[in-house]
Design an enzyme around this catalytic site. Structure first.
Site, PDB file in Angstrom:
ATOM      1  N   ARG A 237       0.857  -1.178   0.000  1.00 41.55           N
ATOM      2  CA  ARG A 237       0.000   0.000   0.000  1.00 41.55           C
ATOM      3  C   ARG A 237       0.890   1.223   0.000  1.00 41.55           C
ATOM      4  O   ARG A 237       1.859   1.311   0.766  1.00 41.55           O
ATOM      5  CB  ARG A 237      -0.933   0.027   1.217  1.00 41.55           C
ATOM      6  N   GLU A 266      -4.439   7.180  -5.938  1.00 40.57           N
ATOM      7  CA  GLU A 266      -4.641   6.337  -7.119  1.00 40.57           C
ATOM      8  C   GLU A 266      -5.972   6.663  -7.776  1.00 40.57           C
ATOM      9  O   GLU A 266      -6.964   6.837  -7.066  1.00 40.57           O
ATOM     10  CB  GLU A 266      -4.597   4.855  -6.723  1.00 40.57           C
ATOM     11  N   HIS A 285      -0.934  -0.275 -10.056  1.00 41.16           N
ATOM     12  CA  HIS A 285      -1.617  -1.126  -9.078  1.00 41.16           C
ATOM     13  C   HIS A 285      -2.202  -2.371  -9.741  1.00 41.16           C
ATOM     14  O   HIS A 285      -3.413  -2.616  -9.712  1.00 41.16           O
ATOM     15  CB  HIS A 285      -2.711  -0.363  -8.332  1.00 41.16           C
TER      16      HIS A 285
END
Length: 317
Positions: A237, A266, A285
């Site tokens: 993360r 994000e 991601h």
């Protein structure tokens, strides 16, 4: 149940409809795959208003209290995985909305971690770009054998990464707040204290769950204690690493590079330094974005909806 409307959103790759067989849901309702929806809360609420069930992908569309309150027909949220920071689960429960998750294909994230680590270490991106632009060799890659991999966290993902590292002949050390000597011995790695982890690692890989005690755990002080030229990989993360401190360490050349799949914000803003820094290898991601993982996510979403329709929800969050 025949009138139950089910929406599948967050399908950025447009694969959900074909990667699994959704026909089992025909006996409880109608499944619709929505791709044209903005992030604006009011418009999203209007688009999702008819649906009793919404299937979401982890950390994409944000379902905060404001949006949840605007969806009076919503009864079930199904998410890929058993964690989704984009969902206000407390607000959902207060509104009587059930939230359930799925298992994961447990090899996807470790494999991406190792992909980033190897590519960063051998400076593959720069070599590929040189070749594509008509050039040839422009640098010298690093080696893994005999070097030290530091694991910040030794859960399921960290343990798998440790296995990859040992296959490459690396020394593996690990630390986390809860790591015991027994767990380290079980995985076959050396448990060290936090300071030693940062000081000794040639490559540091982050594998912690984000919480208040892990937020910005890798801060300016931690980065300053790392070896000059060391590498950092984060597929866990973004907020576990102090982003500004990392940017400064990379710009100043104190760190050799960073391989990143996760970020504070994000999607990553268009003008963010991580998009242009030459010593950053960044991916959007995609640690969980693999065929097998999507089959697990969507297949178990179907199972979850059927179980909920039978008044027996499974994998509640």
């Amino acid at each position: 149940m025949s009138e139950l409307r089910i929406a599948v959103i967050d399908d950025w790759q447009d694969v959900a409809q074909d990667i699994v067989d959704w026909s089992a849901l025909q006996r409880v309702g109608q499944v619709e795959f929505l791709h044209d929806y903005p992030a604006d809360t009011a418009t999203l609420a209007q688009r999702l208003a008819p649906y009793a069930v919404v299937c979401v992908m982890r950390e994409r569309t944000r379902f905060d209290a404001e949006l949840l309150k605007a969806l009076p027909n919503l009864k079930l949220l199904m998410t890929g995985g058993m964690r989704n920071a984009a969902l206000d689960i407390d607000a959902a429960k207060a509104l009587g909305i059930t939230v359930c998750g799925t298992d994961s294909y447990r090899h996807a994230a470790p494999e991406l971690t190792w992909t980033l680590l190897m590519a960063l270490n051998r400076r593959l991106l720069a070599e590929v770009l040189s070749l594509q632009s008509g050039g040839w060799q422009i640098g010298i890659g690093g080696d893994l054998h005999g070097r030290t991999l530091g694991l910040l966290g030794l859960g399921q993902i960290g343990a798998r990464v440790a296995g990859f590292a040992k296959a490459f002949g690396m020394r593996v050390i690990a630390w986390s707040q809860n790591l015991t000597e027994e767990r380290a011995a079980e995985v076959g790695v050396e448990r060290v204290d936090k300071q030693a982890l940062f000081e000794q690692a040639d490559i540091l890989s982050v594998h912690l769950v984000l919480s208040e005690r892990t937020r910005h755990l890798v801060d300016a002080q931690a980065l300053a204690s790392m070896k000059r030229g060391a590498l950092l990989v984060n597929t866990s993360r973004g907020p576990i690493v102090d982003e500004q401190a990392l940017i400064e360490a990379l710009i100043e050349g104190r760190l050799g590079g960073a391989g990143l799949d996760v970020f504070e914000q994000e999607p990553l803003p268009a003008n963010h330094p991580f998009r242009t820094l030459p010593n950053v290898l960044a991916t959007p991601h995609i640690g969980y974005v693999s065929e097998n993982n999507y089959r697990v996510f969507y297949g178990q979403m179907i199972e979850g909806i059927l179980a909920w329709a039978n008044n027996a929800p499974i994998r509640p969050l």
